[in-house]
Design an enzyme around this catalytic site. Structure first.
Site, PDB file in Angstrom:
ATOM      1  N   TYR A   1      -1.838  -0.610  10.134  1.00 53.39           N
ATOM      2  CA  TYR A   1      -1.940  -0.947   8.714  1.00 53.39           C
ATOM      3  C   TYR A   1      -0.676  -0.508   7.968  1.00 53.39           C
ATOM      4  O   TYR A   1      -0.082  -1.281   7.207  1.00 53.39           O
ATOM      5  CB  TYR A   1      -3.185  -0.279   8.121  1.00 53.39           C
ATOM      6  CG  TYR A   1      -3.420  -0.580   6.662  1.00 53.39           C
ATOM      7  CD1 TYR A   1      -3.828  -1.851   6.254  1.00 53.39           C
ATOM      8  CD2 TYR A   1      -3.250   0.404   5.679  1.00 53.39           C
ATOM      9  CE1 TYR A   1      -4.051  -2.125   4.906  1.00 53.39           C
ATOM     10  CE2 TYR A   1      -3.470   0.135   4.345  1.00 53.39           C
ATOM     11  CZ  TYR A   1      -3.868  -1.134   3.957  1.00 53.39           C
ATOM     12  OH  TYR A   1      -4.080  -1.409   2.623  1.00 53.39           O
TER      13      TYR A   1
ATOM     14  N   SER B   1       0.852  -1.193   0.000  1.00 50.99           N
ATOM     15  CA  SER B   1       0.000   0.000   0.000  1.00 50.99           C
ATOM     16  C   SER B   1       0.887   1.242   0.000  1.00 50.99           C
ATOM     17  O   SER B   1       1.990   1.235   0.566  1.00 50.99           O
ATOM     18  CB  SER B   1      -0.885   0.029   1.234  1.00 50.99           C
ATOM     19  OG  SER B   1      -1.477   1.309   1.390  1.00 50.99           O
TER      20      SER B   1
HETATM   21  P1  NDP Z   1     -11.203  -6.304  -0.518  1.00 53.37           P
HETATM   22  O1  NDP Z   1     -11.551  -6.285   0.933  1.00 53.37           O
HETATM   23  O2  NDP Z   1     -12.134  -5.670  -1.486  1.00 53.37           O
HETATM   24  O3  NDP Z   1     -10.904  -7.828  -0.972  1.00 53.37           O
HETATM   25  C1  NDP Z   1     -10.001  -8.573  -0.201  1.00 53.37           C
HETATM   26  C2  NDP Z   1      -9.758  -9.918  -0.835  1.00 53.37           C
HETATM   27  O4  NDP Z   1      -8.826 -10.622  -0.014  1.00 53.37           O
HETATM   28  C3  NDP Z   1     -10.994 -10.775  -0.911  1.00 53.37           C
HETATM   29  O5  NDP Z   1     -10.891 -11.644  -2.003  1.00 53.37           O
HETATM   30  C4  NDP Z   1     -10.931 -11.531   0.410  1.00 53.37           C
HETATM   31  O6  NDP Z   1     -11.595 -12.789   0.424  1.00 53.37           O
HETATM   32  C5  NDP Z   1      -9.452 -11.776   0.549  1.00 53.37           C
HETATM   33  N1  NDP Z   1      -9.083 -11.924   1.937  1.00 53.37           N
HETATM   34  C6  NDP Z   1      -9.202 -11.022   2.943  1.00 53.37           C
HETATM   35  N2  NDP Z   1      -8.777 -11.541   4.092  1.00 53.37           N
HETATM   36  C7  NDP Z   1      -8.390 -12.816   3.812  1.00 53.37           C
HETATM   37  C8  NDP Z   1      -7.864 -13.865   4.577  1.00 53.37           C
HETATM   38  N3  NDP Z   1      -7.681 -13.735   5.896  1.00 53.37           N
HETATM   39  N4  NDP Z   1      -7.568 -15.028   3.971  1.00 53.37           N
HETATM   40  C9  NDP Z   1      -7.753 -15.183   2.634  1.00 53.37           C
HETATM   41  N5  NDP Z   1      -8.268 -14.221   1.854  1.00 53.37           N
HETATM   42  C10 NDP Z   1      -8.569 -13.053   2.439  1.00 53.37           C
HETATM   43  O7  NDP Z   1      -9.774  -5.617  -0.598  1.00 53.37           O
HETATM   44  P2  NDP Z   1      -9.025  -4.860  -1.795  1.00 53.37           P
HETATM   45  O8  NDP Z   1      -9.226  -5.569  -3.063  1.00 53.37           O
HETATM   46  O9  NDP Z   1      -9.347  -3.423  -1.695  1.00 53.37           O
HETATM   47  O10 NDP Z   1      -7.508  -4.991  -1.290  1.00 53.37           O
HETATM   48  C11 NDP Z   1      -6.635  -6.010  -1.744  1.00 53.37           C
HETATM   49  C12 NDP Z   1      -5.246  -5.691  -1.260  1.00 53.37           C
HETATM   50  O11 NDP Z   1      -4.868  -4.384  -1.683  1.00 53.37           O
HETATM   51  C13 NDP Z   1      -5.099  -5.691   0.266  1.00 53.37           C
HETATM   52  O12 NDP Z   1      -3.858  -6.238   0.621  1.00 53.37           O
HETATM   53  C14 NDP Z   1      -5.160  -4.213   0.616  1.00 53.37           C
HETATM   54  O13 NDP Z   1      -4.492  -3.936   1.833  1.00 53.37           O
HETATM   55  C15 NDP Z   1      -4.456  -3.607  -0.581  1.00 53.37           C
HETATM   56  N6  NDP Z   1      -4.767  -2.204  -0.821  1.00 53.37           N
HETATM   57  C16 NDP Z   1      -6.029  -1.794  -1.143  1.00 53.37           C
HETATM   58  C17 NDP Z   1      -6.297  -0.464  -1.370  1.00 53.37           C
HETATM   59  C18 NDP Z   1      -7.663   0.055  -1.720  1.00 53.37           C
HETATM   60  O14 NDP Z   1      -7.834   1.284  -1.726  1.00 53.37           O
HETATM   61  N7  NDP Z   1      -8.634  -0.797  -2.036  1.00 53.37           N
HETATM   62  C19 NDP Z   1      -5.231   0.546  -1.272  1.00 53.37           C
HETATM   63  C20 NDP Z   1      -3.934   0.006  -0.944  1.00 53.37           C
HETATM   64  C21 NDP Z   1      -3.731  -1.317  -0.732  1.00 53.37           C
HETATM   65  P3  NDP Z   1     -13.158 -12.919   0.854  1.00 53.37           P
HETATM   66  O15 NDP Z   1     -13.909 -12.404  -0.318  1.00 53.37           O
HETATM   67  O16 NDP Z   1     -13.400 -14.356   1.092  1.00 53.37           O
HETATM   68  O17 NDP Z   1     -13.336 -12.063   2.065  1.00 53.37           O
END
Ligand code: NDP
Length: 237
Positions: A146, A132
């Site tokens: 975070y 991030s």
């Molecule tokens: P979402 O919450 O929209 O999606 C998260 C995804 O990760 C889902 O597929 C979820 O699965 C999966 N997931 C979450 N926790 C677990 C776990 N414990 N074990 C396995 N799978 C898990 O997040 P984003 O797409 O927004 O974010 C993805 C990545 O990008 C993250 O690492 C986030 O920190 C990073 N990020 C996002 C930003 C943003 O603005 N969106 C900005 C900067 C970084 P399930 O559907 O089953 O819950």
């Protein structure tokens, strides 16, 4: 006639958001994609069917389950660790268990996943973490845990790049800024504040982040390793 072998990719956290966009993009480039999810069973099944790949229910906080699953997959070409959680707010009021769970999912799981995958990874393989922009900049209060978790990844890629470089395996982190997903919707109540920190005042599309990942795992990026590539519309500028 020569037959081109199909590359195998594993995406941790691929059911929604940025992870799902990466799953779709790598599958569209002809890779065989396996991805994990924690709870979104229906979305994961539908996506696996759409891309003719595999969805595995596995919470990244289950360290031994994660190691066993990756071990059993055998040799892969690409690992993308996208699964991550965000906890924000007053650190004095935060549940320490919630903070430790964040560290487990955002730091421990990427480390163990990368090490386990690297044991059998094919020469020239690719490891990409989704970090991030908050690793570099926390322009508001409440982001210490975070931001720390994402900064840890930045240090991790430098070490792992050296550990695996002799096998032509690259290790990098992609650092998005605000990206339109369930975690950070483009129409959320924080949108104006977030855009005020950016040079390009909009949320990114998940496909834009997936495009950068696709380039990193491709042949052209063979000499990019140990790097943090930020895609944040100038949030950290
Ligand atoms: P979402 O919450 O929209 O999606 C998260 C995804 O990760 C889902 O597929 C979820 O699965 C999966 N997931 C979450 N926790 C677990 C776990 N414990 N074990 C396995 N799978 C898990 O997040 P984003 O797409 O927004 O974010 C993805 C990545 O990008 C993250 O690492 C986030 O920190 C990073 N990020 C996002 C930003 C943003 O603005 N969106 C900005 C900067 C970084 P399930 O559907 O089953 O819950």
């Amino acid at each position: 006639m020569t037959t081109k072998s199909v590359k195998k990719a594993l995406i941790l956290g691929g059911s929604r958001g940025i992870g799902a966009a990466i799953v779709r993009r790598l599958a569209s480039e002809g890779m065989h994609v396996t991805f994990t999810y924690a709870v979104s069973e229906d979305r994961a099944r539908a996506l696996a069917k759409e891309i003719s790949g595999e969805a595995i229910r596995l919470d990244s906080s289950d360290r031994d389950g994660l190691i066993t699953m990756i071990d059993q997959l055998g040799a892969i070409d690409v690992l993308v660790v996208n699964a991550g959680v965000a906890v924000a707010g007053d650190p004095l009021a935060m549940d320490p268990n919630e903070v430790d769970r964040l560290f487990s999912i955002n730091i421990n799981a990427p480390y163990h996943a990368a090490i386990t995958a690297a044991r059998q990874m094919n020469r020239g393989g690719r490891i990409v973490f989704i970090g991030s922009t908050n690793a570099d900049r926390s322009p508001m209060a409440g982001l210490a845990a975070y931001g720390a978790s994402k900064a840890a990844i930045k240090g991790m890629v430098k070490g792992l790049a050296r550990d695996f470089g002799d096998r032509q395996i690259t290790v990098n982190v992609v650092q998005p800024g605000p990206t339109d997903t369930d975690m950070n919707p483009a129409d959320g109540e924080m949108k104006d504040l977030m855009h005020s920190f950016m040079a390009i005042k909009r949320h990114a599309h998940d496909s834009e982040v997936a495009g950068l990942v696709a380039w990193l795992v491709g042949q052209e990026a063979a000499m990019v390793s140990g790097a943090a590539l930020t895609i944040d519309g100038g949030f950290s500028a």
